[in-house]
Design an enzyme around this catalytic site. Structure first.
Site, PDB file in Angstrom:
ATOM      1  N   ASP A 152      -6.337  48.270   3.362  1.00  0.00           N
ATOM      2  CA  ASP A 152      -5.002  48.821   3.134  1.00  0.00           C
ATOM      3  C   ASP A 152      -4.139  48.140   2.065  1.00  0.00           C
ATOM      4  O   ASP A 152      -4.044  46.915   2.039  1.00  0.00           O
ATOM      5  CB  ASP A 152      -4.167  48.734   4.416  1.00  0.00           C
ATOM      6  CG  ASP A 152      -4.909  49.126   5.655  1.00  0.00           C
ATOM      7  OD1 ASP A 152      -6.057  49.541   5.567  1.00  0.00           O
ATOM      8  OD2 ASP A 152      -4.322  48.985   6.738  1.00  0.00           O
ATOM      9  N   GLU A 321      -2.047  54.465  12.795  1.00  0.00           N
ATOM     10  CA  GLU A 321      -1.914  53.215  12.049  1.00  0.00           C
ATOM     11  C   GLU A 321      -0.979  53.425  10.865  1.00  0.00           C
ATOM     12  O   GLU A 321      -0.681  54.550  10.487  1.00  0.00           O
ATOM     13  CB  GLU A 321      -3.286  52.754  11.530  1.00  0.00           C
ATOM     14  CG  GLU A 321      -4.320  52.551  12.633  1.00  0.00           C
ATOM     15  CD  GLU A 321      -5.663  52.021  12.128  1.00  0.00           C
ATOM     16  OE1 GLU A 321      -6.231  51.162  12.796  1.00  0.00           O
ATOM     17  OE2 GLU A 321      -6.146  52.479  11.076  1.00  0.00           O
TER      18      GLU A 321
HETATM   19  C1  FRU Z   1      -5.953  50.277   8.856  1.00  0.00           C
HETATM   20  C2  FRU Z   1      -6.001  48.976   9.644  1.00  0.00           C
HETATM   21  C3  FRU Z   1      -4.613  48.585  10.086  1.00  0.00           C
HETATM   22  C4  FRU Z   1      -4.735  47.109  10.258  1.00  0.00           C
HETATM   23  C5  FRU Z   1      -5.654  46.743   9.139  1.00  0.00           C
HETATM   24  C6  FRU Z   1      -6.544  45.573   9.422  1.00  0.00           C
HETATM   25  O1  FRU Z   1      -7.006  50.450   7.976  1.00  0.00           O
HETATM   26  O2  FRU Z   1      -6.873  49.136  10.736  1.00  0.00           O
HETATM   27  O3  FRU Z   1      -4.170  49.263  11.234  1.00  0.00           O
HETATM   28  O4  FRU Z   1      -3.513  46.455  10.181  1.00  0.00           O
HETATM   29  O5  FRU Z   1      -6.444  47.882   8.865  1.00  0.00           O
HETATM   30  O6  FRU Z   1      -7.231  45.159   8.293  1.00  0.00           O
END
Ligand code: FRU
Length: 558
Positions: A152, A321
């Protein structure tokens, strides 16, 4: 005697640097699956180069200094063959004695010797680490990490002509783990300059996704124009923590009172916050299981829960998320609407990860959707119908009231196994979201940021009625875009686009609904991606591709 010792030491150094640019390490095997490596970092030993083999199970390296645990790294240490090396920077322990306590999960019932793993002879100390690109699939104008894993985009903000992009970085290999905030900066959204890692894991856990604001009025008391980051500390539980930067986002100090927001919910993460002028307070939106929680605050530290959103609306086939929430004008009208973004995995329209959105109103306390019928019984609207658009969030304080967004260009169905090694994952180009109206209904579009206009990165084709646009290369590999005006769909088929068989999920055709006639397709092709924007962003499809050579031909057929 002393003089002799110094001369010998200098001579040894000289000989070492001539003959052994890298120093091998002495390993003390303890029990079957445990070993200790001792050394003392210095200028010549600035980096520990860790040999990685991606298919090996994860080993644990505890970095110990003065019998205290300084760091824990989870790495796929090479057992049989070295895929590549990753550096572990030893700068902060220069001149001190460091021990690595290493645990390997190896089955030795078949008599495999503790000394037999290849990592023991390949692990070295070195003064440099070679970051030059060795991958033909590395994009030429999309943001990527210099090396290792990325997911992300995090904490993006714009300040003094610079776009700051942090990202979920896994520094010790090109598969997800050891989450850290990496950092890159750009002045044109095309060229990205790598910066030092911004936020490192700590005793509260790994550093998961989050966002940043510029605290113009010093509401938090860390300083005027301090950059404030909120992120998820992912340890035994997930909680929210704060860090602030007084040097424009280059380095962050963690707040002593962390964590600032806790819960018993397992999935409690990805804080996204913004100053809401309409109520004179900060708002925060947080993903909690399969809904969003909305909070308010005066000082960025104490947060009051205001409401929850999401039950029985939209797609619930996965975990919610990476939220976002902001107001946009509806183009061609005087209206303004709030848009709530919810990244969900799995459950996307083409399988796996995707970004759904909700249009409505927000009074600083509660988000209310318009037109609930669009979201009932699992129905959802998606920002991008391609398979590789996830964790989309916006830049804070983007110029000209823009809410420029970037998404991670991959999908959890196969992100860890796409055919790159030195780095893994890129981000999409930056896009400006907008709202447009067809009849009574409002839709979200995403337009390539104006920074790309005239940069010569895209091709635009005018179309008139149903057609097929084929991108191809000399090897006969192709990426096919199909507009069906009668069915009102736009699809992308990458089944013959090159490497696809690393995952059974990869070659699924992505289909987007079209709400009004498409007259143009704007296409951004890079070494391993194709982003399609119909009517300059009313309908978007983002796809990874791994062709033997980049697509360099475009044909249109009826
Ligand atoms: C989304 C996620 C988020 C989390 C991050 C961990 O892709 O699962 O929810 O904060 O990646 O790397």
């Amino acid at each position: 005697d002393m003089k002799n010792r110094i001369i010998t030491a200098i001579a040894t150094l000289f000989v070492c640097s001539l003959q052994m640019p890298a120093q091998t390490l002495e390993v003390q095997h303890l029990a079957n699956n445990n070993a200790i490596v001792r050394f003392s970092p210095n200028q010549e030993a600035r980096y520990l180069l860790i040999p990685i083999e991606e298919k090996s199970p994860e080993s644990k390296i505890k970095v110990i200094c003065g019998n205290s645990l300084a760091r824990t790294l989870d790495v796929h240490l090479a057992f049989d063959k070295v895929d590549y090396f990753v550096p572990f920077d030893l700068q902060e322990w220069q001149g001190e004695d460091v021990k690595l306590l290493i645990h390997l999960p190896v089955d030795r019932t078949n008599g495999r010797e503790p000394q037999s793993e290849i990592c023991w002879s390949k692990m070295i100390l070195s003064d440099t680490f070679d970051k030059t690109n060795r991958e033909k699939f590395r994009p030429s104008y999309h943001h990527t990490p210099e090396y290792a894993w990325m997911n992300d985009p995090n904490g993006m903000f714009y300040l003094n002509g610079e776009w700051h992009l942090y990202y979920q970085w896994g520094p010790y290999g090109s598969v997800w783990n050891n989450m850290t905030w990496g950092h890159s900066v750009s002045r044109d959204l095309i060229n990205w300059e790598p910066r030092n890692p911004a936020i490192m894991p700590d005793a509260l856990g790994a550093i998961f996704s989050g966002s940043c604001v510029v605290d113009h009025n010093n509401t938090a008391g860390f300083g005027k124009d301090a950059i404030i980051a909120l992120y998820t500390s992912a340890g035994e539980v997930q909680s929210q923590s704060l860090a602030y930067s007084l040097d424009g986002g280059n380095s962050f100090t963690k707040y002593e009172g962390n964590p600032i927001l806790t819960s018993d919910i397992v999935d409690f993460r990805d804080p996204n916050f913004f100053w809401n002028d309409e109520i004179g307070k900060w708002n925060l939106i947080l993903a909690c299981g399969q809904e969003m929680r909305i909070y308010s605050s005066d000082n960025l530290i104490d947060w009051t829960e205001e409401s929850r959103f999401g039950k029985s609306y939209g797609c619930h086939e996965g975990v919610w998320e990476c939220p976002d929430l902001f107001k946009l004008p509806v183009e061609g009208s005087d209206e303004e609407k709030w848009v709530l973004f919810c990244n969900i995995n799995p459950g996307g329209p083409a399988g796996g990860s995707a970004t759904q959105y909700f249009i409505g109103d927000f009074d600083g306390s509660k988000f209310t959707v318009d037109d609930v019928n669009r979201y009932l019984d699992g129905k959802a609207l998606w920002q991008d119908y391609g398979k590789d658009h996830y964790a989309a969030v916006s830049f804070y304080d983007a110029p000209d009231s823009r809410h420029t967004m970037i998404a991670w260009m991959s999908n959890w169905e196969y992100a860890n196994i796409v055919p790159t090694m030195q780095f893994r994952s890129a981000n999409t180009i930056a896009r400006d979201p907008f709202l447009y109206k067809v009849g009574d209904r409002i839709y979200l579009g995403s337009r390539p940021a104006p920074e790309y206009s005239g940069a010569g990165l895209d091709k635009t084709v005018k179309i008139n009625g149903s057609c097929t646009v084929t991108l191809s290369n000399d090897k006969g590999e192709e990426f096919v875009i199909i507009y069906d005006q009668k069915a009102m769909t736009l699809s992308c088929d990458r089944s013959k686009s090159g490497l696809t068989d690393f995952s059974q999920h990869f070659d699924r055709v992505a289909v987007a609904p079209v709400y009004r006639k498409i007259t143009s397709l704007r296409i951004f092709i890079d070494n391993s991606s194709v982003e399609v924007f119909a009517n300059d962003g009313e309908v978007c499809l983002t796809s990874l591709v791994f062709p033997d050579s980049p697509f360099n031909s475009l044909t249109i057929s009826k």
